[in-house]
Design an enzyme around this catalytic site. Structure first.
Site, PDB file in Angstrom:
ATOM      1  N   GLY A  38       1.013  -1.542  -0.300  1.00  0.00           N
ATOM      2  CA  GLY A  38      -0.117   0.305  -0.354  1.00  0.00           C
ATOM      3  C   GLY A  38       0.418   0.717  -0.051  1.00  0.00           C
ATOM      4  O   GLY A  38       1.803   1.599  -0.709  1.00  0.00           O
ATOM      5  N   TYR A  42     -12.071   1.480  14.574  1.00  0.00           N
ATOM      6  CA  TYR A  42     -11.078   2.342  14.028  1.00  0.00           C
ATOM      7  C   TYR A  42     -10.701   3.628  13.443  1.00  0.00           C
ATOM      8  O   TYR A  42      -9.760   4.652  13.211  1.00  0.00           O
ATOM      9  CB  TYR A  42     -11.188   2.006  12.235  1.00  0.00           C
ATOM     10  CG  TYR A  42     -10.028   1.895  10.723  1.00  0.00           C
ATOM     11  CD1 TYR A  42      -8.749   2.106  10.569  1.00  0.00           C
ATOM     12  CD2 TYR A  42     -10.832   3.200  10.499  1.00  0.00           C
ATOM     13  CE1 TYR A  42      -7.921   2.195  10.107  1.00  0.00           C
ATOM     14  CE2 TYR A  42     -10.227   3.911   9.457  1.00  0.00           C
ATOM     15  CZ  TYR A  42      -8.480   3.520   9.202  1.00  0.00           C
ATOM     16  OH  TYR A  42      -7.735   3.541   7.954  1.00  0.00           O
TER      17      TYR A  42
END
Length: 258
Positions: free
Chosen positions: A13, A152
């Site tokens: 990523g 998150y």
């Protein structure tokens, strides 16, 4: 002269894209990942963070010019707290002496636009109090109550607040160590592919993201923004949260929040 740059989550990523960019500039990247990096470490536990910091400092000969923390997980659960928040804050703090030894040190942590959304206030407060045990206690309760999706954004909100607090703290501002946050929107990666396969979810995302430059984010788009904040060219920016999101933050929060 090559700089010693630490990138966590360097194997995929944004971390992988950033590693490529730094190396193309001639910098020496010390990648930290679960496996396959220059330093293999588990940032979900205190022992792993301490071992990673010691190994990085040794490889860098005690001088670290920049740290960029890309390691994290979006899978709902307690790891979003242990990795995303404590895996960043404890590692960066442990590397402060090595950063202070550099001429122009820089720190950039990867946040998220999700940090502007609904959070678990108890989890955020425990994180900011550096109480990992209490943070995990509240995180376990959130999971049990069916609120795991809040963890998150909670970790990313706490991380942004930590960075802003740290940026102006003794030992950081006085040592000339800028600390900033880059908060991406949705980035096109294998992990986000499912969001785009659901027509209804994609419709919501398309409405929220004006995308003035066209298209959703690629990892390289975020990496280029990080590259500037982590470079010597960034002379005075610190304590800031830079949203790299195609306009989503401005759309979702409105013009009054800045």
């Amino acid at each position: 002269m090559p700089r010693n740059v630490v990138v966590t989550g360097s194997g995929s990523g944004i971390g992988a894209a950033l590693t490529t960019l730094f190396r193309s500039r001639g910098d020496r990247v010390i990648g930290v990942d679960l496996r396959g990096g220059e330093v293999d470490a588990d940032l979900s536990a205190p022992a792993g963070r301490a071992a990673a910091a010691a190994a990085v400092a040794e490889r860098a000969d005690g001088v670290v010019d920049a740290v960029v923390t890309c390691a994290g997980t979006s899978v709902p659960g307690t790891a979003t707290v242990t990795v995303n928040y404590f895996g960043t804050t404890e590692l960066v703090t442990a590397l402060q002496p090595a950063l202070a030894a550099a001429e122009r040190p820089r720190v950039v942590v990867i946040g998220s636009i999700s940090g502007t959304r609904s959070t678990d206030r108890d989890v955020v407060a425990a994180c900011l109090a550096d109480d990992e045990a209490k943070a995990l206690e509240h995180a376990d309760r959130a999971v049990a109550d069916g609120r795991a999706q809040q963890l998150y954004p909670s970790s990313k909100s706490a991380l942004a607040q930590w960075a802003r607090r740290t940026a102006v703290a003794e030992g950081w501002a006085g040592a000339g160590i800028p600390v900033n946050v880059v908060a991406p929107g949705i980035v096109l990666t294998p992990l986000s592919a499912g969001l785009f396969e659901d027509p209804e979810t994609k419709k919501v995302m398309d409405t929220a993201v004006p995308m003035p430059l066209g298209g959703y984010l690629q990892p390289e788009d975020v990496a280029r923004a990080v590259l500037f904040l982590a470079s010597e060219e960034n002379s005075h920016i610190t304590g800031q949260v830079l949203y790299v999101d195609g306009g989503a933050e401005a759309t979702l929060r409105g013009p009054a929040d800045f």
